[in-house]
Design a protein around this motif. Structure first.
Motif, PDB file in Angstrom:
ATOM      1  N   SER A 276     109.017 -34.967  70.329  1.00 22.79           N
ATOM      2  CA  SER A 276     108.525 -34.498  71.568  1.00 22.79           C
ATOM      3  C   SER A 276     109.502 -34.807  72.666  1.00 22.79           C
ATOM      4  CB  SER A 276     107.199 -34.583  71.755  1.00 22.79           C
ATOM      5  OG  SER A 276     106.442 -34.315  70.813  1.00 22.79           O
ATOM      6  N   LEU A 277     110.881 -34.973  72.433  1.00 26.39           N
ATOM      7  CA  LEU A 277     111.825 -35.126  73.641  1.00 26.39           C
ATOM      8  C   LEU A 277     112.632 -34.082  74.233  1.00 26.39           C
ATOM      9  CD1 LEU A 277     113.144 -38.807  72.104  1.00 26.39           C
ATOM     10  CD2 LEU A 277     111.539 -38.235  74.084  1.00 26.39           C
ATOM     11  N   ALA A 278     112.314 -32.994  73.659  1.00 27.77           N
ATOM     12  CA  ALA A 278     112.898 -31.819  74.193  1.00 27.77           C
ATOM     13  C   ALA A 278     114.321 -31.977  74.309  1.00 27.77           C
ATOM     14  CB  ALA A 278     112.323 -31.142  75.400  1.00 27.77           C
ATOM     15  N   PRO A 279     115.152 -32.427  73.147  1.00 24.29           N
ATOM     16  CA  PRO A 279     116.721 -32.637  73.481  1.00 24.29           C
ATOM     17  C   PRO A 279     117.699 -31.165  73.982  1.00 24.29           C
ATOM     18  CG  PRO A 279     116.119 -32.642  71.133  1.00 24.29           C
ATOM     19  CD  PRO A 279     114.857 -32.269  71.769  1.00 24.29           C
ATOM     20  N   LEU A 280     118.575 -31.550  74.568  1.00 30.25           N
ATOM     21  CA  LEU A 280     119.442 -30.579  74.967  1.00 30.25           C
ATOM     22  C   LEU A 280     120.738 -31.033  74.085  1.00 30.25           C
ATOM     23  CD1 LEU A 280     120.191 -28.037  76.593  1.00 30.25           C
ATOM     24  CD2 LEU A 280     121.425 -29.713  78.019  1.00 30.25           C
ATOM     25  N   VAL A 281     121.171 -29.969  73.270  1.00 26.38           N
ATOM     26  CA  VAL A 281     122.528 -30.250  72.536  1.00 26.38           C
ATOM     27  C   VAL A 281     123.613 -29.580  73.124  1.00 26.38           C
ATOM     28  CG1 VAL A 281     123.661 -30.172  70.484  1.00 26.38           C
ATOM     29  CG2 VAL A 281     121.132 -30.565  70.667  1.00 26.38           C
ATOM     30  N   ALA A 282     124.614 -30.105  73.709  1.00 26.10           N
ATOM     31  CA  ALA A 282     125.696 -29.488  74.144  1.00 26.10           C
ATOM     32  C   ALA A 282     126.683 -29.144  72.874  1.00 26.10           C
ATOM     33  CB  ALA A 282     126.554 -30.511  75.473  1.00 26.10           C
ATOM     34  N   ALA A 283     126.790 -28.129  72.580  1.00 29.34           N
ATOM     35  CA  ALA A 283     127.277 -27.645  71.039  1.00 29.34           C
ATOM     36  C   ALA A 283     128.972 -28.191  71.084  1.00 29.34           C
ATOM     37  CB  ALA A 283     127.406 -26.330  70.776  1.00 29.34           C
ATOM     38  N   GLY A 284     129.855 -28.250  72.408  1.00 26.70           N
ATOM     39  CA  GLY A 284     131.200 -28.957  72.358  1.00 26.70           C
ATOM     40  C   GLY A 284     132.175 -27.737  71.824  1.00 26.70           C
ATOM     41  N   HIS A 285     133.377 -28.280  71.861  1.00 30.30           N
ATOM     42  CA  HIS A 285     134.559 -27.341  71.726  1.00 30.30           C
ATOM     43  C   HIS A 285     134.747 -27.129  70.127  1.00 30.30           C
ATOM     44  CE1 HIS A 285     136.500 -31.162  70.503  1.00 30.30           C
ATOM     45  NE2 HIS A 285     137.560 -30.376  70.105  1.00 30.30           N
ATOM     46  N   GLU A 286     134.161 -27.750  69.362  1.00 26.59           N
ATOM     47  CA  GLU A 286     134.074 -27.484  67.778  1.00 26.59           C
ATOM     48  C   GLU A 286     132.826 -27.447  67.443  1.00 26.59           C
ATOM     49  OE1 GLU A 286     136.446 -30.121  65.106  1.00 26.59           O
ATOM     50  OE2 GLU A 286     138.401 -29.445  66.274  1.00 26.59           O
TER      51      GLU A 286
ATOM     52  N   ASN B 192     122.342 -24.519  59.036  1.00 25.79           N
ATOM     53  CA  ASN B 192     120.892 -24.905  58.683  1.00 25.79           C
ATOM     54  C   ASN B 192     120.242 -26.059  59.295  1.00 25.79           C
ATOM     55  OD1 ASN B 192     120.339 -22.796  57.000  1.00 25.79           O
ATOM     56  ND2 ASN B 192     121.280 -23.620  55.305  1.00 25.79           N
ATOM     57  N   ILE B 193     121.031 -27.095  59.523  1.00 26.50           N
ATOM     58  CA  ILE B 193     120.505 -28.481  60.115  1.00 26.50           C
ATOM     59  C   ILE B 193     120.125 -28.104  61.559  1.00 26.50           C
ATOM     60  CG2 ILE B 193     120.900 -30.834  60.754  1.00 26.50           C
ATOM     61  CD1 ILE B 193     123.207 -30.889  58.437  1.00 26.50           C
ATOM     62  N   LYS B 194     121.227 -27.145  62.311  1.00 24.46           N
ATOM     63  CA  LYS B 194     120.980 -26.834  63.752  1.00 24.46           C
ATOM     64  C   LYS B 194     119.613 -25.980  63.916  1.00 24.46           C
ATOM     65  CE  LYS B 194     122.951 -23.481  67.017  1.00 24.46           C
ATOM     66  NZ  LYS B 194     124.293 -22.747  67.369  1.00 24.46           N
ATOM     67  N   LEU B 195     119.575 -24.979  62.834  1.00 25.27           N
ATOM     68  CA  LEU B 195     118.248 -24.110  62.789  1.00 25.27           C
ATOM     69  C   LEU B 195     116.971 -25.093  62.854  1.00 25.27           C
ATOM     70  CD1 LEU B 195     118.322 -21.145  62.675  1.00 25.27           C
ATOM     71  CD2 LEU B 195     117.830 -21.151  60.308  1.00 25.27           C
ATOM     72  N   GLN B 196     116.933 -25.994  61.773  1.00 26.23           N
ATOM     73  CA  GLN B 196     116.151 -27.038  61.532  1.00 26.23           C
ATOM     74  C   GLN B 196     115.631 -27.507  62.897  1.00 26.23           C
ATOM     75  OE1 GLN B 196     116.667 -29.521  58.247  1.00 26.23           O
ATOM     76  NE2 GLN B 196     114.957 -30.816  58.470  1.00 26.23           N
ATOM     77  N   ALA B 197     116.726 -28.112  63.746  1.00 26.53           N
ATOM     78  CA  ALA B 197     116.562 -28.671  65.061  1.00 26.53           C
ATOM     79  C   ALA B 197     115.517 -27.626  65.955  1.00 26.53           C
ATOM     80  CB  ALA B 197     117.913 -29.218  65.561  1.00 26.53           C
ATOM     81  N   ARG B 198     116.279 -26.513  66.179  1.00 31.82           N
ATOM     82  CA  ARG B 198     115.776 -25.579  66.730  1.00 31.82           C
ATOM     83  C   ARG B 198     114.247 -25.343  66.673  1.00 31.82           C
ATOM     84  NH1 ARG B 198     120.403 -21.262  68.265  1.00 31.82           N
ATOM     85  NH2 ARG B 198     119.037 -20.644  69.931  1.00 31.82           N
ATOM     86  N   ASN B 199     114.015 -25.207  65.546  1.00 28.62           N
ATOM     87  CA  ASN B 199     112.647 -24.860  64.826  1.00 28.62           C
ATOM     88  C   ASN B 199     111.558 -25.735  65.639  1.00 28.62           C
ATOM     89  OD1 ASN B 199     113.493 -22.573  63.482  1.00 28.62           O
ATOM     90  ND2 ASN B 199     113.273 -23.652  61.535  1.00 28.62           N
ATOM     91  N   PHE B 200     112.037 -27.009  66.035  1.00 26.45           N
ATOM     92  CA  PHE B 200     111.224 -28.148  66.699  1.00 26.45           C
ATOM     93  C   PHE B 200     111.344 -27.986  67.880  1.00 26.45           C
ATOM     94  CE2 PHE B 200     111.311 -29.724  62.018  1.00 26.45           C
ATOM     95  CZ  PHE B 200     110.288 -29.898  61.742  1.00 26.45           C
ATOM     96  N   GLY B 201     112.166 -27.444  68.729  1.00 27.28           N
ATOM     97  CA  GLY B 201     112.458 -27.184  70.086  1.00 27.28           C
ATOM     98  C   GLY B 201     113.428 -27.662  70.654  1.00 27.28           C
ATOM     99  N   ALA B 202     114.701 -28.161  69.742  1.00 25.13           N
ATOM    100  CA  ALA B 202     115.825 -28.552  70.301  1.00 25.13           C
ATOM    101  C   ALA B 202     116.407 -27.017  70.886  1.00 25.13           C
ATOM    102  CB  ALA B 202     116.865 -29.163  69.326  1.00 25.13           C
ATOM    103  N   GLU B 203     116.958 -27.435  72.299  1.00 22.50           N
ATOM    104  CA  GLU B 203     117.800 -26.568  73.038  1.00 22.50           C
ATOM    105  C   GLU B 203     119.404 -26.643  72.706  1.00 22.50           C
ATOM    106  OE1 GLU B 203     118.042 -24.985  77.619  1.00 22.50           O
ATOM    107  OE2 GLU B 203     116.539 -26.358  77.082  1.00 22.50           O
TER     108      GLU B 203
END
Ligand code: NAP
Length: 307
Positions: A24-34, A63-74
């Motif tokens: 429940s930390l609502a992380p923000l992921v900066a996807a980066g240049h790659e 899929n790992i990203k999708l999994q993170a988004r399903n839990f609310g990662a932005e």
């Protein structure tokens, strides 16, 4: 103000995002240049646990990203171009917009250094690889070439003799940069041929979408010739993506983050995950594990701070 920002969306960053989001930390992921990191440059991955038939690299990381988004990662697509870690909250400039965060996970990875040929770029994942552990298996009884003269190149060449019919190491100088023991071991391996003072001019054949050979050039005389190969492993070093943190956290001489135990860096509240602090293992599974560790440590750090 964010609780935790994760920089990088490879295996490490995305796994950290799953754990941070589930906490429940609502992380923000900066996807980066790659985006997707090194896995996005591979094709089939056969050593990630849980996939008995292998899994497509880009699909796995997505899929790992999708999994993170399903839990609310932005996720935001930008790149962090500047960071101020001198005090908390930390400040990050994502493509021109400043944001603040209480904790930071650096999962920016280390990019493989490439020769820089257009033909090489087109064939990455189709015969051109930067990871023998990942892709060697696909070259059973094939003609393999490794480029580089450091420990990585020679270690990969020795490893690849388990698979290939023959492994040719091409190095631009006559002297190897690799350690004496590694050089001696390589010279003694009957399946390895060493070609020195030679550079790769071209990789064939992008029009067929697969590696069929290379054009070699004698660095001294300029003489050129063609050599048929099935796989080209580029092992000319990695560059950790830490330029924006220089002078702010402890980095070693090559720019890798120096770990202060677990996922801790020299700055409390800033954690590392994945290849950015790992010059040894560099595997998807170790990066994923490191992402998990970093998120758990960030969570505990924030809890201790009363957040
Ligand atoms: P490295 O030691 O920096 O060697 C890179 C090699 O690639 C050098 O031989 C270099 O040639 C060549 N190279 C660089 N740019 C090139 C280009 N554009 N075209 C052609 N060749 C190019 O990198 P590394 O082998 O990845 O090793 C990194 C560090 O990890 C080293 O400290 C190494 O000892 C360590 N390591 C240790 C082990 C082990 O102990 N088992 C295994 C792997 C790595 P030049 O020599 O001409 O500069």
């Amino acid at each position: 103000m964010r609780n935790v920002v994760i920089i990088g969306s490879g295996c490490a960053g995305n796994t950290a995002a799953i754990y941070a989001a589930r906490a429940s930390l609502a992380p923000l992921v900066a996807a980066g240049h790659e985006p997707g990191g090194q896995l996005s440059l591979t094709t089939q991955v056969e050593n990630f646990p849980g996939f008995p038939d292998g899994v497509n690299g880009p699909e796995l990381v997505e899929n790992i990203k999708l999994q993170a988004r399903n839990f609310g990662a932005e996720y935001v697509p930008g790149e962090v171009i500047e960071a101020d870690l001198s005090k908390r909250p930390f400040r990050l400039n994502i493509d021109g917009d400043w944001i603040e965060t209480r904790a930071l996970i650096i999962a920016t990875g280390a990019s493989a250094r490439w020769l820089g040929l257009e033909s090489e770029r087109k064939l990455i994942g189709h015969g051109v690889s930067s990871c023998a552990t990942c892709d060697g298996f696909f070259y059973r009884d094939k003609e393999i070439m490794v480029v580089g003269g450091g420990d990585s190149a020679l270690e990969e060449a020795n490893f690849l003799t388990r698979f290939g019919r023959r492994v040719t190491v091409v190095h631009r100088r006559d002297q190897f940069r690799a350690s004496r023991i590694m050089t001696d071991r390589t010279r003694a391996n009957p399946k390895i041929e060493l070609v020195t003072g030679v550079v790769i001019d071209e990789v064939h054949d992008p029009s067929q979408g697969v590696v069929t050979g290379v054009t070699l050039r004698n660095a001294a005389t300029g003489e050129k010739w063609r050599r048929e190969v099935d796989g080209l492993f580029v092992a000319i070093g990695h560059v950790p993506n830490t330029a924006i943190f220089k002078g702010q956290i402890d980095l070693d001489a090559d720019g890798y983050i120096v770990s202060h135990g677990g996922a801790r860096t020299s700055v409390p509240g800033v954690f590392h995950a994945g290849d950015v602090a790992d010059r040894t293992y560099r595997q998807a599974i170790t990066a994923a594990g490191a992402g998990c560790i970093a998120a758990i440590e960030a969570e505990r750090f924030l809890e201790a701070q009363g957040h």
